[in-house]
Design a protein around this motif. Sequence first.
Motif, PDB file in Angstrom:
ATOM      1  N   GLY A  96     -14.621 -27.414  -2.274  1.00 35.24           N
ATOM      2  CA  GLY A  96     -13.790 -28.600  -2.110  1.00 35.24           C
ATOM      3  C   GLY A  96     -14.446 -29.902  -2.511  1.00 35.24           C
ATOM      4  N   ARG A  97     -15.719 -29.885  -2.847  1.00 33.91           N
ATOM      5  CA  ARG A  97     -16.376 -31.121  -3.260  1.00 33.91           C
ATOM      6  C   ARG A  97     -15.785 -31.591  -4.589  1.00 33.91           C
ATOM      7  NH1 ARG A  97     -22.839 -29.852  -2.281  1.00 33.91           N
ATOM      8  NH2 ARG A  97     -22.692 -29.242  -0.078  1.00 33.91           N
ATOM      9  N   GLU A  98     -15.621 -32.877  -4.709  1.00 28.65           N
ATOM     10  CA  GLU A  98     -15.011 -33.415  -5.914  1.00 28.65           C
ATOM     11  C   GLU A  98     -15.884 -34.491  -6.549  1.00 28.65           C
ATOM     12  OE1 GLU A  98     -11.118 -34.862  -5.146  1.00 28.65           O
ATOM     13  OE2 GLU A  98     -10.253 -32.862  -4.845  1.00 28.65           O
ATOM     14  N   ARG A  99     -15.812 -34.549  -7.874  1.00 24.84           N
ATOM     15  CA  ARG A  99     -16.465 -35.618  -8.635  1.00 24.84           C
ATOM     16  C   ARG A  99     -15.428 -36.136  -9.625  1.00 24.84           C
ATOM     17  NH1 ARG A  99     -19.984 -36.126 -13.348  1.00 24.84           N
ATOM     18  NH2 ARG A  99     -19.676 -33.920 -13.828  1.00 24.84           N
ATOM     19  N   VAL A 100     -15.153 -37.415  -9.556  1.00 27.04           N
ATOM     20  CA  VAL A 100     -14.112 -38.000 -10.399  1.00 27.04           C
ATOM     21  C   VAL A 100     -14.734 -39.047 -11.315  1.00 27.04           C
ATOM     22  CG1 VAL A 100     -11.925 -39.258 -10.427  1.00 27.04           C
ATOM     23  CG2 VAL A 100     -12.408 -37.628  -8.573  1.00 27.04           C
ATOM     24  N   ARG A 112     -13.639 -30.196  -9.244  1.00 31.32           N
ATOM     25  CA  ARG A 112     -13.593 -29.705  -7.871  1.00 31.32           C
ATOM     26  C   ARG A 112     -14.254 -28.329  -7.799  1.00 31.32           C
ATOM     27  NH1 ARG A 112      -8.486 -29.788  -7.211  1.00 31.32           N
ATOM     28  NH2 ARG A 112      -8.359 -31.848  -6.211  1.00 31.32           N
ATOM     29  N   LYS A 113     -15.100 -28.109  -6.780  1.00 32.75           N
ATOM     30  CA  LYS A 113     -15.787 -26.829  -6.612  1.00 32.75           C
ATOM     31  C   LYS A 113     -14.864 -25.844  -5.894  1.00 32.75           C
ATOM     32  CE  LYS A 113     -20.462 -28.735  -6.602  1.00 32.75           C
ATOM     33  NZ  LYS A 113     -20.810 -28.156  -7.901  1.00 32.75           N
ATOM     34  N   VAL A 114     -14.659 -24.682  -6.527  1.00 35.93           N
ATOM     35  CA  VAL A 114     -13.774 -23.647  -5.983  1.00 35.93           C
ATOM     36  C   VAL A 114     -14.482 -22.295  -6.046  1.00 35.93           C
ATOM     37  CG1 VAL A 114     -11.702 -24.894  -6.692  1.00 35.93           C
ATOM     38  CG2 VAL A 114     -12.709 -23.200  -8.239  1.00 35.93           C
ATOM     39  N   GLY A 141     -16.576 -18.386   0.089  1.00 41.46           N
ATOM     40  CA  GLY A 141     -15.185 -18.000  -0.084  1.00 41.46           C
ATOM     41  C   GLY A 141     -14.941 -17.000  -1.184  1.00 41.46           C
ATOM     42  N   ASN A 142     -15.972 -16.240  -1.550  1.00 40.45           N
ATOM     43  CA  ASN A 142     -15.843 -15.233  -2.593  1.00 40.45           C
ATOM     44  C   ASN A 142     -15.774 -13.827  -2.002  1.00 40.45           C
ATOM     45  OD1 ASN A 142     -16.088 -16.728  -5.258  1.00 40.45           O
ATOM     46  ND2 ASN A 142     -17.894 -17.496  -4.177  1.00 40.45           N
ATOM     47  N   VAL A 143     -15.426 -12.875  -2.840  1.00 44.53           N
ATOM     48  CA  VAL A 143     -15.391 -11.466  -2.473  1.00 44.53           C
ATOM     49  C   VAL A 143     -16.542 -10.767  -3.194  1.00 44.53           C
ATOM     50  CG1 VAL A 143     -14.078  -9.336  -2.770  1.00 44.53           C
ATOM     51  CG2 VAL A 143     -12.926 -11.395  -1.979  1.00 44.53           C
ATOM     52  N   ALA A 144     -17.227  -9.851  -2.507  1.00 50.89           N
ATOM     53  CA  ALA A 144     -18.413  -9.193  -3.056  1.00 50.89           C
ATOM     54  C   ALA A 144     -18.143  -7.725  -3.367  1.00 50.89           C
ATOM     55  CB  ALA A 144     -19.582  -9.306  -2.078  1.00 50.89           C
ATOM     56  N   LEU A 145     -18.464  -7.333  -4.585  1.00 51.15           N
ATOM     57  CA  LEU A 145     -18.412  -5.939  -5.009  1.00 51.15           C
ATOM     58  C   LEU A 145     -19.849  -5.556  -5.358  1.00 51.15           C
ATOM     59  CD1 LEU A 145     -16.553  -3.544  -5.588  1.00 51.15           C
ATOM     60  CD2 LEU A 145     -16.138  -4.471  -7.870  1.00 51.15           C
ATOM     61  N   LEU A 146     -20.490  -4.784  -4.482  1.00 55.63           N
ATOM     62  CA  LEU A 146     -21.931  -4.567  -4.539  1.00 55.63           C
ATOM     63  C   LEU A 146     -22.286  -3.198  -5.117  1.00 55.63           C
ATOM     64  CD1 LEU A 146     -22.695  -5.848  -0.935  1.00 55.63           C
ATOM     65  CD2 LEU A 146     -22.745  -7.180  -3.053  1.00 55.63           C
TER      66      LEU A 146
END
Length: 222
Positions: A96-100, A112-114, A141-146
């Motif tokens: 959610g961090r933003e740089r404009v 924006r960081k997603v 907030g990611n899903v891991a496939l290990l």
Amino acid sequence: MEIYDYILSLEKRAAVAVGEMSCATLERRNAVLSTLAKKLLDNVEKLLSANKTDLDRAAENGVPKTMLDRLALSDSRIKAMADSLVELTLLPDALGRERVWTRESGIEICERKVPLGVCAIIFEARPNVTLDAAALCIKTGNVALLRGGKEAINTNKEFVRVIKSALEECGFERGAVELITSTSRESANALMSMRGLVDVLIPRGGKGLIRACVENSKVPVI
């Protein structure tokens, strides 16, 4: 083809969890990590038992002592892993961090960081990477496939069982972290070919592993 279909089934379960993970609040993601830290300490005996099976097999197969040291767990190492999970909850949210900024033309650009989505991680004999990779994916907030190495397969299975338990207890899909239990070269190759299904591939190991992923993967590689 059987290996590909098997990994595809895991990817589909992981994909179900992507939307939920990417929209989860920092508080919910941190709750999983805190719960996981407690569950690690509650499952020390099971983790050490699975790890002993891996160590015994590795020794029988002539694995060098230096690699056995990397593979080995202990009460203190598991305690340190639990502590690192608690420390991870204290870090600020990366999402959610933003740089404009505004270009000379007057166009305003927002960065924006997603989350990345489904992160496939190929790694070697260190079982702590299983926990580290899953925890960092949950935090962001990611899903891991290990997909780990054969030397630590039983330890990895036990770690992922505990991780899934923590996810479920906190109301998340268990598929947010999946372990590919096939440790064959074919399984790694199949994972590298899943462009459009896996969002990013992250090799964590020696130069040979990294080179193989960079040269052969159809999936974007970090």
